[in-house]
Design a protein around this motif. Structure first.
Motif, mmCIF file in Angstrom:
data_model
loop_
_atom_site.group_PDB
_atom_site.id
_atom_site.type_symbol
_atom_site.label_atom_id
_atom_site.label_comp_id
_atom_site.label_asym_id
_atom_site.label_seq_id
_atom_site.Cartn_x
_atom_site.Cartn_y
_atom_site.Cartn_z
ATOM 1 N N VAL A 143 5.053 22.798 -7.795
ATOM 2 C CA VAL A 143 4.383 22.231 -6.620
ATOM 3 C C VAL A 143 5.035 20.876 -6.339
ATOM 4 O O VAL A 143 4.904 19.946 -7.136
ATOM 5 N N ALA A 144 5.741 20.796 -5.224
ATOM 6 C CA ALA A 144 6.473 19.557 -4.924
ATOM 7 C C ALA A 144 5.517 18.464 -4.462
ATOM 8 O O ALA A 144 4.424 18.742 -3.953
ATOM 9 N N MET A 145 5.943 17.230 -4.646
ATOM 10 C CA MET A 145 5.097 16.100 -4.234
ATOM 11 C C MET A 145 4.996 15.977 -2.720
ATOM 12 O O MET A 145 4.034 15.451 -2.188
ATOM 13 N N LYS B 210 3.454 12.981 -0.394
ATOM 14 C CA LYS B 210 2.420 12.217 -1.107
ATOM 15 C C LYS B 210 3.023 10.929 -1.663
ATOM 16 O O LYS B 210 3.893 10.957 -2.532
ATOM 17 N N GLY B 211 2.623 9.800 -1.113
ATOM 18 C CA GLY B 211 3.076 8.516 -1.646
ATOM 19 C C GLY B 211 4.355 7.990 -1.047
ATOM 20 O O GLY B 211 4.733 6.851 -1.294
ATOM 21 N N TYR C 182 9.852 20.880 -9.897
ATOM 22 C CA TYR C 182 8.414 21.178 -9.982
ATOM 23 C C TYR C 182 8.076 22.451 -9.203
ATOM 24 O O TYR C 182 8.704 22.761 -8.194
#
Lengths: 254, 238
Positions: free
Chosen positions: B100-102, B105-106, B98
């Protein structure tokens, strides 16, 4: 909530087809209503692109009610955008403010190849379900609804698992591109019910086998899948799937 | 289903990780218990490592324990090899990443960093084996002295070796960092192992999570306190 309009910068993944290399393209969109859904905002942009004689952005969508699982966009580093337990079609532009930059990408996983722009091929999920996500029933007259007693807690848990819409956000969020949350929901909702009993062992073995064949990764319980699931499917189902797999693998007669 | 198919499926591979992980957790309990004998000095000034040396002698002299030691190495080997294979295979499942990496988040960073934490523990393990296992099992004739208690047969003086090794500040720092890595690795690994092998009932998951937090704080803290207490002279200060 107060209505407002905004101007945004969109960076959208554009890819002509599965063979060609894709790239990000930047678009300026203006006068976007805070009451629009995210897909409606893309619709507005697409109308403009069509008028300009350009190729509109391809994206999956169907019900636009948050129940079909078709819409699938990875928005600013999170599947389906910033809202909890939400699909892209139910994400509204009030989540953003004037001047924001939004990066929109397709689900990324080898098992979900890009077909075009933001549309990915999720037929791998269909093949997993075909491998065992069904039950055998006698045809003929419908059996009385109350003939088979089911414990309320089990019925609730089965229903919660059956809420999975197969959108693939779990795969998109998982660092391993694992489909275990999806698979565990499909296995759990049948394993919890008496109707699922006849194929209980073959179901889990065949579905895991198919999942591996499709090239999804292993579950390492990071729980990112649960955090982004639009239907709040619990990772508890993954433990149940593993238990089902262990029992089936150890006791299967073949 | 063949055993080879069972253990090489994506779920089966995780069973191997979980079972070897739980086995290594049980080893940590034995290890920390034996090593804690160095603190016998705190209640008995005349101990001078006697309890620890006797415990270390028991672990080295008994054939049963030595055979179990082979099982332990096998457990380490399987956990490490399978861990790396899974890490590389899983990473390869997403060839295009990606923009924009996660990020976190989560999912907390340590849950996503088991490979890195495991590598740090492996590096620490190599240093640790070099410092203690090799001297006490292979090169003891030249690296360890002997000590006699109650007119018995002479046994290896591993305690003095510990005092010597942990008199160096950099070694103490490396060991404490190793314990930090172990703590984060256990914080995820402990509860994840139970859930991987199929524990899904709410009450047992809550127990695994609670016990996992307690274990990943207490055990690495006890391990870290060993070099610290020796370096600062809290033990053997008479």
């Amino acid at each position: 909530m107060e209505h407002y309009t905004m101007n945004l910068t969109l960076k959208v993944w554009r890819q002509k087809n599965s063979q060609e290399q894709g790239r990000f393209e930047t678009y300026q969109v203006s006068d976007i209503s805070s009451e629009m859904s995210f897909l409606e905002m893309i619709d507005v942009l697409n109308e403009r692109l069509i008028k300009e004689g350009k190729d509109p952005i391809a994206f999956d969508h169907d019900c636009r009610e948050g129940i079909c699982g078709a819409c699938s966009m990875y928005i600013n580093g999170r599947p389906n955008g910033p809202w909890h337990a939400n699909t892209t079609c139910q994400l509204h532009m009030r989540a953003y403010k004037d001047g924001d930059t939004i990066v929109v990408e397709p689900w990324r996983a080898n098992s979900f190849p890009v077909i075009k722009d933001l549309v990915v091929d999720r037929t791998s999920f269909d093949r997993i379900v075909q491998a065992g996500g069904y039950i055998s029933v006698n045809t003929g007259n419908a059996v009385d609804a109350n003939a088979m007693l089911i414990e309320k807690d089990k019925a609730d848990a089965a229903f919660a698992a059956a809420a999975c819409i197969g959108c693939g956000a779990c795969v998109a969020a998982c660092k391993n591109s694992s489909a275990m949350l999806f698979l565990s929901a499909k296995v759990s909702h049948l394993a919890l019910l008496p109707q699922g009993e006849p194929e209980r062992k073959s179901r889990v073995l065949n579905m895991v086998h198919q999942m591996d064949k499709e090239g999804f990764g292993s579950c390492t319980f990071t729980e990112a899948c649960e955090a982004v699931c639009p239907k709040e499917i619990s990772v508890t189902n993954i433990s149940r799937l593993n238990k089902e797999y262990m029992i089936a693998g150890l006791t299967e007669e073949k | 289903m063949k055993w080879s198919e069972f253990f090489t499926s994506s779920v089966g591979k995780k069973f191997v990780m979980a079972f070897t992980g739980l086995f290594l957790i049980s080893f940590l309990i034995v290890h920390v218990g034996i090593n804690a004998c160095i603190w016998a000095d705190l209640v008995d000034d005349s101990d001078n490592g006697e309890m620890f040396n006797k415990a270390a002698h028991f672990m080295g002299a008994s054939y049963v324990i030595r055979i179990m030691e082979i099982g332990l190495f096998l457990g380490f080997f399987l956990h490490i090899i399978q861990g790396y294979m899974l890490e590389f295979q899983n990473r390869a499942r997403r060839k295009k990443g990606y923009q924009v990496a996660m990020g976190s988040k989560g999912s907390a960073w340590y849950r996503k960093s088991m490979g890195l934490l495991g590598t740090l523990i492996l590096l620490f393990l190599i240093i640790h084996i070099q410092d203690f296992w090799i001297p006490s099992r292979i090169t003891y004739a030249t690296t360890l002295g002997e000590v006699t208690y109650n007119n018995g047969a002479p046994i290896h003086d591993v305690y003095t070796k510990m005092l010597l090794v942990f008199s160096q500040a950099w070694v103490v720092v490396v060991y404490v960092l190793g314990c930090f890595s172990l703590a984060w690795h256990l914080l995820h690994g402990f509860q994840s192992s139970f859930r991987t092998v199929g524990v899904h009932n709410k009450k047992y998951v809550a127990m695994a999570k609670g016990a996992g937090i307690a274990f990943s704080i207490i055990v690495p803290l006890l391990f870290a306190l060993m070099p610290i207490s020796i370096y600062f002279g809290w033990v053997n200060n008479n």
